[in-house]
Scaffold this active site. Sequence first.
Site, PDB file in Angstrom:
ATOM      1  N   GLY A  45       0.827  -1.191   0.000  1.00  9.15           N
ATOM      2  CA  GLY A  45       0.000   0.000   0.000  1.00  9.15           C
ATOM      3  C   GLY A  45       0.866   1.247   0.000  1.00  9.15           C
ATOM      4  CD  GLN A  50       3.433   5.842   2.509  1.00  6.20           C
ATOM      5  OE1 GLN A  50       2.442   5.326   2.040  1.00  6.20           O
ATOM      6  NE2 GLN A  50       4.412   5.133   3.031  1.00  6.20           N
ATOM      7  CB  CYS A  87       5.200   2.212   7.158  1.00  2.98           C
ATOM      8  SG  CYS A  87       4.761   3.694   6.239  1.00  2.98           S
ATOM      9  CG  LEU A  88       6.591   0.895   1.113  1.00  3.06           C
ATOM     10  CD1 LEU A  88       6.028   1.192  -0.268  1.00  3.06           C
ATOM     11  CD2 LEU A  88       7.700  -0.141   1.028  1.00  3.06           C
ATOM     12  CG  HIS A 129      -0.485   1.285   7.191  1.00  4.44           C
ATOM     13  ND1 HIS A 129       0.493   0.852   8.060  1.00  4.44           N
ATOM     14  CD2 HIS A 129       0.142   2.125   6.324  1.00  4.44           C
ATOM     15  CE1 HIS A 129       1.652   1.426   7.729  1.00  4.44           C
ATOM     16  NE2 HIS A 129       1.466   2.192   6.673  1.00  4.44           N
ATOM     17  CD  GLU A 130      -1.033   2.373   2.747  1.00  6.08           C
ATOM     18  OE1 GLU A 130      -0.592   3.538   2.640  1.00  6.08           O
ATOM     19  OE2 GLU A 130      -0.301   1.405   3.037  1.00  6.08           O
ATOM     20  CG  HIS A 133       0.279   6.846   5.415  1.00  5.30           C
ATOM     21  ND1 HIS A 133       1.438   7.343   5.969  1.00  5.30           N
ATOM     22  CD2 HIS A 133       0.515   5.524   5.200  1.00  5.30           C
ATOM     23  CE1 HIS A 133       2.329   6.358   6.083  1.00  5.30           C
ATOM     24  NE2 HIS A 133       1.794   5.243   5.629  1.00  5.30           N
TER      25      HIS A 133
END
Length: 149
Positions: A45, A50, A87-88, A129-130, A133
């Site tokens: 995701g 991000q 997380c990226l 999660h997304e 953000h």
Amino acid sequence: MIREIIKEGDEVLRKVCHKVERFDFRLHSLLDDMYETMKESDGVGLAAPQIGILRRVVVIDIGDGKIELVNPEIVKVSGEQTGQEGCLSCPGKWGIVTRPMKVTVKAQDRYGKEIKIKGTELLARALCHEIDHLDGVLFLDKATFEDKE
Ligand code: CO
């Protein structure tokens, strides 16, 4: 086009993103870039902040195909699951986070059409999660870590 992924510590990740009003070629290339960038990093995701874009846009692919969500909102949650999350934007960090087991999300597609998506388990986790953000929330805020540094 692959974009640079912004890392934890950058204030951009803490901003509240703006609603998307225009469903034009700019949005479409943003979605395409986000998907490409996420795939390149083996993520499941990615949210627009991000890559430094403060818009309410998310892409997810847990292995069942691409999901694009514009202006997503969680409208229903049930149950609970506790598991590992990363997380990226936080490379090398893995924490334990409790999330709903099932979520229903209302959003728009890339053309502005209203869509509804239901997720359980990993998809429910990714959706939460997304969407977090988009409000400047990172999983680190909700996670417990076995090895505290
Ligand atoms: Co993340």
